[in-house]
Design an enzyme around this catalytic site. Structure first.
Site, short mmCIF file in Angstrom:
data_model
loop_
_atom_site.label_atom_id
_atom_site.label_comp_id
_atom_site.label_asym_id
_atom_site.label_seq_id
_atom_site.Cartn_x
_atom_site.Cartn_y
_atom_site.Cartn_z
N CYS A 118 0.83 -1.20 0.00
CA CYS A 118 0.00 0.00 0.00
C CYS A 118 0.87 1.27 0.00
O CYS A 118 1.51 1.57 -0.99
CB CYS A 118 -0.98 -0.03 1.16
N ARG B 160 -12.38 6.30 -2.75
CA ARG B 160 -11.41 5.26 -2.42
C ARG B 160 -11.80 3.95 -3.08
O ARG B 160 -12.98 3.66 -3.31
CB ARG B 160 -11.32 5.08 -0.91
N HIS C 25 -3.57 -6.14 1.30
CA HIS C 25 -3.23 -6.34 2.69
C HIS C 25 -4.31 -7.21 3.31
O HIS C 25 -5.09 -7.84 2.61
CB HIS C 25 -3.06 -5.01 3.44
#
Length: 254
Positions: free
Chosen positions: A93, A126, A189
């Site tokens: 990330c 997002r 993740h």
């Protein structure tokens, strides 16, 4: 026999379960009788890459990323030399974005380390959700979770995988992450490695080859729980028939 794992700035880059990745790397070594030493480097400490066999660079907020970039910028050439010498890196990330040329937010441009030929642009909205990839590094689909506002452009770089479910680098490219030499940069993740043991072993094998020479193929572990976790995500969020058809079309083993 021992490998040393460097965890860079866990006090700043700690949003996405990166300690789970560290634990997975350590345990999969220990289960095979190989000693694992984890060396954290906190804010203000200078990283000695000559001591490290594998580096984890995790994710954080824009502010923390900027702080880390300043610190790593002072030893950018050391980091670049480590990578070019076959050093093994997992960058997740924000850590993935840091390795590129820059990350442009809504307010400013944060210079990166320029180690990977990529750049990141912020866009509203997002990209959040479960993600499933086809990756050349894993026979099983690679699964994880993504949550990022940046869109990362890798140009002619080699992606970590092709998106079967989710958004990936830009939402529209169909690709996720980037691989360069023994570096994996990714938005996945959750943490990534416990649910994708083939990726973990790939990193460990490259680190063992660099440290001890030769070609390494780690002995198989049971991985019953790991396979269950992986397959349950595929079954819940992605049509198994679609995944199977895509792998057959691309002549990939399932």
């Amino acid at each position: 026999m021992k490998l040393t794992i460097g965890h860079l700035y866990p006090d700043l880059l700690n949003l996405y379960g990166d300690r789970g990745n560290i634990q997975c790397l350590s345990r999969r070594l220990q289960w095979r009788g190989i000693e694992a030493e984890v060396r954290p480097f906190f804010a203000g400490e200078r990283v000695d890459f000559s001591r490290l066999d594998l580096v984890l660079l995790g994710g954080g907020s824009d502010r923390e990323q900027e702080l880390v970039c300043r610190q790593l910028g002072e030893i950018r050439q050391d980091f670049r030399s480590y990578v070019e010498d076959g050093g093994v890196v997992l960058a997740v990330c924000g850590g993935y974005q840091i390795l590129g040329d820059y990350y442009r937010t809504a307010k400013k441009e944060i210079p990166g380390l320029g180690i990977l030929p990529l750049y990141t642009e912020w866009e509203p909205g997002r990209l959040v959700g479960n993600i499933i990839l086809d990756s050349p590094l894993s026979l099983a689909p690679v699964v994880g979770f993504e949550n990022h506002g940046g869109r990362t452009y890798i140009g002619e770089g080699t992606p970590f995988g092709r998106v079967l479910l989710g958004y990936g680098n830009t939402k529209t490219s169909g690709n996720e992450g980037m691989m360069y030499r023994h570096v994996i940069g990714t938005y996945l993740h959750g943490p990534l490695l416990p649910k994708n043991p083939e990726i973990c072993d790939y990193l460990l094998e490259r680190a063992l080859e660099r440290r001890f020479g030769g070609v390494w193929k780690l002995k198989k572990l049971s991985d019953k729980l790991e396979r269950w976790a992986n397959s349950s995500i595929v079954g819940r969020y992605c049509d198994r028939g679609y995944v199977w058809r895509e792998r057959v079309r691309r002549r990939l083993p399932f």
